[in-house]
Write a protein that holds these residues in place. Structure first.
Motif, PDB file in Angstrom:
ATOM      1  N   PRO A 102       7.700   3.938 -12.053  1.00  0.00           N
ATOM      2  CA  PRO A 102       7.663   2.548 -11.569  1.00  0.00           C
ATOM      3  C   PRO A 102       8.662   2.344 -10.434  1.00  0.00           C
ATOM      4  O   PRO A 102       9.685   3.023 -10.380  1.00  0.00           O
ATOM      5  CB  PRO A 102       8.067   1.713 -12.783  1.00  0.00           C
ATOM      6  N   LYS A 103       8.345   1.427  -9.535  1.00  0.00           N
ATOM      7  CA  LYS A 103       9.219   1.190  -8.386  1.00  0.00           C
ATOM      8  C   LYS A 103       9.461  -0.309  -8.232  1.00  0.00           C
ATOM      9  O   LYS A 103       8.544  -1.070  -7.943  1.00  0.00           O
ATOM     10  CB  LYS A 103       8.555   1.752  -7.132  1.00  0.00           C
ATOM     11  N   PRO A 104      10.722  -0.757  -8.420  1.00  0.00           N
ATOM     12  CA  PRO A 104      11.041  -2.169  -8.183  1.00  0.00           C
ATOM     13  C   PRO A 104      11.278  -2.413  -6.689  1.00  0.00           C
ATOM     14  O   PRO A 104      11.784  -1.543  -5.987  1.00  0.00           O
ATOM     15  CB  PRO A 104      12.324  -2.387  -8.987  1.00  0.00           C
ATOM     16  N   ALA A 121       0.829  -1.206   0.000  1.00  0.00           N
ATOM     17  CA  ALA A 121       0.000   0.000   0.000  1.00  0.00           C
ATOM     18  C   ALA A 121       0.864   1.257   0.000  1.00  0.00           C
ATOM     19  O   ALA A 121       0.582   2.230  -0.718  1.00  0.00           O
ATOM     20  CB  ALA A 121      -0.934  -0.013   1.208  1.00  0.00           C
ATOM     21  N   LYS A 122       1.950   1.251   0.783  1.00  0.00           N
ATOM     22  CA  LYS A 122       2.839   2.420   0.856  1.00  0.00           C
ATOM     23  C   LYS A 122       3.528   2.668  -0.482  1.00  0.00           C
ATOM     24  O   LYS A 122       3.583   3.795  -0.978  1.00  0.00           O
ATOM     25  CB  LYS A 122       3.885   2.230   1.951  1.00  0.00           C
ATOM     26  N   ILE A 123       4.046   1.597  -1.093  1.00  0.00           N
ATOM     27  CA  ILE A 123       4.733   1.741  -2.377  1.00  0.00           C
ATOM     28  C   ILE A 123       3.757   2.208  -3.447  1.00  0.00           C
ATOM     29  O   ILE A 123       4.094   3.031  -4.299  1.00  0.00           O
ATOM     30  CB  ILE A 123       5.419   0.413  -2.787  1.00  0.00           C
ATOM     31  N   ALA A 124       2.529   1.691  -3.405  1.00  0.00           N
ATOM     32  CA  ALA A 124       1.515   2.119  -4.369  1.00  0.00           C
ATOM     33  C   ALA A 124       1.274   3.625  -4.246  1.00  0.00           C
ATOM     34  O   ALA A 124       1.167   4.329  -5.272  1.00  0.00           O
ATOM     35  CB  ALA A 124       0.217   1.343  -4.168  1.00  0.00           C
ATOM     36  N   GLU A 125       1.196   4.128  -3.021  1.00  0.00           N
ATOM     37  CA  GLU A 125       1.014   5.577  -2.818  1.00  0.00           C
ATOM     38  C   GLU A 125       2.218   6.352  -3.349  1.00  0.00           C
ATOM     39  O   GLU A 125       2.058   7.397  -3.988  1.00  0.00           O
ATOM     40  CB  GLU A 125       0.773   5.888  -1.338  1.00  0.00           C
ATOM     41  N   LEU A 159      -3.559   0.244  -8.447  1.00  0.00           N
ATOM     42  CA  LEU A 159      -2.458   0.210  -9.407  1.00  0.00           C
ATOM     43  C   LEU A 159      -2.212  -1.224  -9.835  1.00  0.00           C
ATOM     44  O   LEU A 159      -2.827  -2.159  -9.338  1.00  0.00           O
ATOM     45  CB  LEU A 159      -1.182   0.802  -8.795  1.00  0.00           C
ATOM     46  N   ARG A 160      -1.268  -1.394 -10.750  1.00  0.00           N
ATOM     47  CA  ARG A 160      -0.916  -2.748 -11.152  1.00  0.00           C
ATOM     48  C   ARG A 160       0.566  -2.972 -10.903  1.00  0.00           C
ATOM     49  O   ARG A 160       1.347  -2.035 -10.741  1.00  0.00           O
ATOM     50  CB  ARG A 160      -1.310  -3.051 -12.588  1.00  0.00           C
ATOM     51  N   SER A 161       0.913  -4.257 -10.876  1.00  0.00           N
ATOM     52  CA  SER A 161       2.292  -4.637 -10.610  1.00  0.00           C
ATOM     53  C   SER A 161       2.605  -5.877 -11.426  1.00  0.00           C
ATOM     54  O   SER A 161       1.711  -6.586 -11.868  1.00  0.00           O
ATOM     55  CB  SER A 161       2.497  -4.893  -9.116  1.00  0.00           C
ATOM     56  N   GLU A 162       3.893  -6.106 -11.620  1.00  0.00           N
ATOM     57  CA  GLU A 162       4.365  -7.272 -12.360  1.00  0.00           C
ATOM     58  C   GLU A 162       5.526  -7.888 -11.611  1.00  0.00           C
ATOM     59  O   GLU A 162       6.258  -7.190 -10.909  1.00  0.00           O
ATOM     60  CB  GLU A 162       4.860  -6.866 -13.756  1.00  0.00           C
ATOM     61  N   SER A 163       5.716  -9.184 -11.806  1.00  0.00           N
ATOM     62  CA  SER A 163       6.901  -9.847 -11.282  1.00  0.00           C
ATOM     63  C   SER A 163       7.917  -9.935 -12.400  1.00  0.00           C
ATOM     64  O   SER A 163       7.563 -10.243 -13.541  1.00  0.00           O
ATOM     65  CB  SER A 163       6.561 -11.256 -10.779  1.00  0.00           C
ATOM     66  N   VAL A 205       7.542  -5.227  -9.453  1.00  0.00           N
ATOM     67  CA  VAL A 205       7.672  -3.849  -9.895  1.00  0.00           C
ATOM     68  C   VAL A 205       6.262  -3.252  -9.843  1.00  0.00           C
ATOM     69  O   VAL A 205       5.335  -3.792 -10.456  1.00  0.00           O
ATOM     70  CB  VAL A 205       8.235  -3.738 -11.328  1.00  0.00           C
ATOM     71  N   VAL A 206       6.111  -2.159  -9.107  1.00  0.00           N
ATOM     72  CA  VAL A 206       4.824  -1.467  -9.010  1.00  0.00           C
ATOM     73  C   VAL A 206       4.808  -0.410 -10.105  1.00  0.00           C
ATOM     74  O   VAL A 206       5.742   0.399 -10.219  1.00  0.00           O
ATOM     75  CB  VAL A 206       4.622  -0.832  -7.617  1.00  0.00           C
ATOM     76  N   LEU A 207       3.729  -0.418 -10.909  1.00  0.00           N
ATOM     77  CA  LEU A 207       3.637   0.456 -12.077  1.00  0.00           C
ATOM     78  C   LEU A 207       2.617   1.562 -11.870  1.00  0.00           C
ATOM     79  O   LEU A 207       1.582   1.345 -11.230  1.00  0.00           O
ATOM     80  CB  LEU A 207       3.252  -0.382 -13.300  1.00  0.00           C
ATOM     81  N   PRO A 208       2.881   2.759 -12.434  1.00  0.00           N
ATOM     82  CA  PRO A 208       1.915   3.842 -12.320  1.00  0.00           C
ATOM     83  C   PRO A 208       0.645   3.519 -13.117  1.00  0.00           C
ATOM     84  O   PRO A 208       0.685   2.681 -14.028  1.00  0.00           O
ATOM     85  CB  PRO A 208       2.638   5.053 -12.879  1.00  0.00           C
TER      86      PRO A 208
END
Length: 165
Positions: free
Chosen positions: A124-126, A112-116, A147-151, A161-164
């Motif tokens: 994007p944040k790995p 949740a914090k990284i998404a914010e 948001l969405r994320s990928e491995s 990786v959290v994506l905008p």
């Protein structure tokens, strides 16, 4: 029975099979605890589509290890023991002393914090490499935040990786 009803019946987890997995796993873990001369009680449950076996009130021995590595190894050994007896691949989850529950709460908060942070920055944040269990929790927390994320990467260095938006 309609086709949709048939799909629903097929998709429902087989509770008896999951309970059997839990019994086999509990017996296996109990044997390991006896061999290692470690005291602990074992709880079994079914959560969704998987059996969950928890070692509680553990006295002596570190069954979690650094970053849960020993716990992951014990879980894989236990899954193999279940597979050997049932012939079916197991998605069983093993927990020791509430480690996974605590980790789930930490990772949900992190996701949740990284998404914010990503919403604010638009970048994007790995994250650090994680186990499949840990990545799933982060993916769920990120999705809940909209948001969405990928491995990415290869095991054992696979990471989220959290994506905008």
């Amino acid at each position: 029975m309609t086709e949709t009803e048939q799909e629903t019946v097929q998709a429902a987890p087989d509770l008896a099979a999951l309970e059997q997995e839990g019994e086999i796993a509990a017996d296996y873990i109990e044997g390991l605890l006896d061999i290692a001369d470690i005291d602990g009680d074992i709880d079994m449950d079914v959560e969704g589509d998987r059996a969950v076996v928890s070692v509680v009130d553990v006295k002596g021995g570190d069954l979690v290890g650094p970053n849960g590595e020993t716990l992951e190894a014990l879980q894989e050994l236990t899954r193999l023991a279940v597979h050997r007896q049932t012939g079916e691949r197991s998605r069983l989850m093993l927990d020791v002393g509430g480690f996974r529950e605590k980790r789930r709460a930490e990772l949900s908060k992190l996701g949740a914090k990284i998404a914010e942070d990503v919403k604010r920055s638009g970048e994007p944040k790995p994250l650090q490499p994680m186990t499949p269990f840990e990545r799933k929790i982060v993916h769920d927390a990120v999705a809940a935040a909209g948001l969405r994320s990928e491995s990415e990467g290869e095991e054992p260095r696979r990471y989220v990786v959290v994506l905008p938006a």
